[in-house]
Design a protein around this motif. Structure first.
Motif, PDB file in Angstrom:
ATOM      1  N   PRO A  42       0.781  -1.235   0.000  1.00  0.00           N
ATOM      2  CA  PRO A  42       0.000   0.000   0.000  1.00  0.00           C
ATOM      3  C   PRO A  42       0.818   1.294   0.000  1.00  0.00           C
ATOM      4  O   PRO A  42       0.257   2.375   0.024  1.00  0.00           O
ATOM      5  CB  PRO A  42      -0.807  -0.112   1.289  1.00  0.00           C
ATOM      6  N   SER A  44       3.906   3.481  -1.905  1.00  0.00           N
ATOM      7  CA  SER A  44       4.873   3.645  -2.996  1.00  0.00           C
ATOM      8  C   SER A  44       5.770   4.825  -2.650  1.00  0.00           C
ATOM      9  O   SER A  44       5.314   5.821  -2.084  1.00  0.00           O
ATOM     10  CB  SER A  44       4.172   3.876  -4.338  1.00  0.00           C
ATOM     11  N   ARG A  79       8.600   3.401   3.535  1.00  0.00           N
ATOM     12  CA  ARG A  79       7.635   2.352   3.211  1.00  0.00           C
ATOM     13  C   ARG A  79       7.307   1.493   4.427  1.00  0.00           C
ATOM     14  O   ARG A  79       6.152   1.309   4.779  1.00  0.00           O
ATOM     15  CB  ARG A  79       8.157   1.465   2.092  1.00  0.00           C
ATOM     16  N   GLU A  83       3.703   1.437   6.347  1.00  0.00           N
ATOM     17  CA  GLU A  83       2.900   0.214   6.302  1.00  0.00           C
ATOM     18  C   GLU A  83       2.433  -0.204   7.690  1.00  0.00           C
ATOM     19  O   GLU A  83       1.341  -0.744   7.839  1.00  0.00           O
ATOM     20  CB  GLU A  83       3.698  -0.930   5.655  1.00  0.00           C
ATOM     21  N   GLN A  90      -6.066   1.508   3.048  1.00  0.00           N
ATOM     22  CA  GLN A  90      -5.527   2.841   2.775  1.00  0.00           C
ATOM     23  C   GLN A  90      -4.219   2.733   2.004  1.00  0.00           C
ATOM     24  O   GLN A  90      -3.550   1.710   2.013  1.00  0.00           O
ATOM     25  CB  GLN A  90      -5.323   3.610   4.073  1.00  0.00           C
ATOM     26  N   ARG A  91      -3.890   3.822   1.319  1.00  0.00           N
ATOM     27  CA  ARG A  91      -2.697   3.866   0.476  1.00  0.00           C
ATOM     28  C   ARG A  91      -1.949   5.174   0.722  1.00  0.00           C
ATOM     29  O   ARG A  91      -2.545   6.203   0.998  1.00  0.00           O
ATOM     30  CB  ARG A  91      -3.139   3.762  -0.985  1.00  0.00           C
ATOM     31  N   ASP A  93       1.228   7.403  -1.183  1.00  0.00           N
ATOM     32  CA  ASP A  93       2.194   7.606  -2.262  1.00  0.00           C
ATOM     33  C   ASP A  93       3.088   8.768  -1.864  1.00  0.00           C
ATOM     34  O   ASP A  93       2.587   9.859  -1.563  1.00  0.00           O
ATOM     35  CB  ASP A  93       1.489   7.908  -3.583  1.00  0.00           C
ATOM     36  N   HIS A 133      -2.390  10.584   0.526  1.00  0.00           N
ATOM     37  CA  HIS A 133      -2.902   9.535   1.420  1.00  0.00           C
ATOM     38  C   HIS A 133      -4.377   9.327   1.066  1.00  0.00           C
ATOM     39  O   HIS A 133      -5.172  10.253   1.147  1.00  0.00           O
ATOM     40  CB  HIS A 133      -2.738   9.999   2.871  1.00  0.00           C
TER      41      HIS A 133
END
Length: 189
Positions: A42, A44, A79, A83, A90-91, A93, A133
């Motif tokens: 999730p 990047s 990362r 995490e 959720q993600r 970047d 986010h």
């Protein structure tokens, strides 16, 4: 008959055969070096050309500043730390725009310390990131640019117990992620 030259040549051939082709010292500004972590999970993380980072552009020892794999190590820390904090679905970047590591080179100490990064409170770690986010539906929860800095990075520091050369930067990243996303989840430590 002198076997010494033949033995030296044989020893060099054996040593060079066992050394991988990419065994040279890593350089973060190498055009072939990655500019992003492999896509997985999730989070990047990408980064700009490190040769434009403040840590390198304004270094008093540019040759030492570019050595190593520190940009990728910091990206990997972003990362892993994110995490641990993100709720399921959720993600995050992250684009790393700039890095200024803690410490600086002080060439006036003489040639014995030319390649030594001196840690003083006047050289705090700094980092600029752009991030996005999102929740499980793709709704943006937060986004924008953040200028991270930890001017109190030496307060409470325990250099004796932590030998990680990026400990100050990683602590700054963790503080930002705690403010932005929250503390690490107990089920993901």
């Amino acid at each position: 008959m002198n076997l010494r030259p033949a033995l030296i040549a044989l020893a060099l051939a054996i040593v060079s055969a066992g050394v991988p082709a990419d065994a040279r010292t890593r350089n973060v500004t190498d055009p072939n070096a990655p500019r992003a972590l492999p896509v997985e999970g999730p989070v990047s993380v990408r980064w700009e050309d490190p040769s434009k980072f403040t840590d390198i552009r304004y270094s008093r020892n540019r040759w030492e500043a570019v050595r190593g794999n520190w940009v990728e190590e910091l990206a990997e820390h972003v990362r892993k730390s994110a995490e641990k904090r993100l709720p399921p679905g959720q993600r995050l970047d992250v684009d790393i725009v700039d890095i200024r590591r803690a410490g600086s080179y002080e060439p006036w100490h003489g040639p014995d310390l030319d390649d030594t990064r001196i840690i003083r409170d006047i050289y705090p770690p700094r980092m600029t990131v752009n991030f996005r986010h999102t929740d499980a539906n793709g709704t943006v929860l937060a986004e924008g640019e953040r200028k991270l800095s930890d001017t109190g990075f030496m307060i409470g520091a325990s250099p004796v117990t932590n030998s990680d050369i990026l400990r100050y930067e990683k602590s700054m990243i963790d503080s930002w992620l705690t403010r932005e996303i929250g503390s690490p989840r107990s089920d993901r430590s």
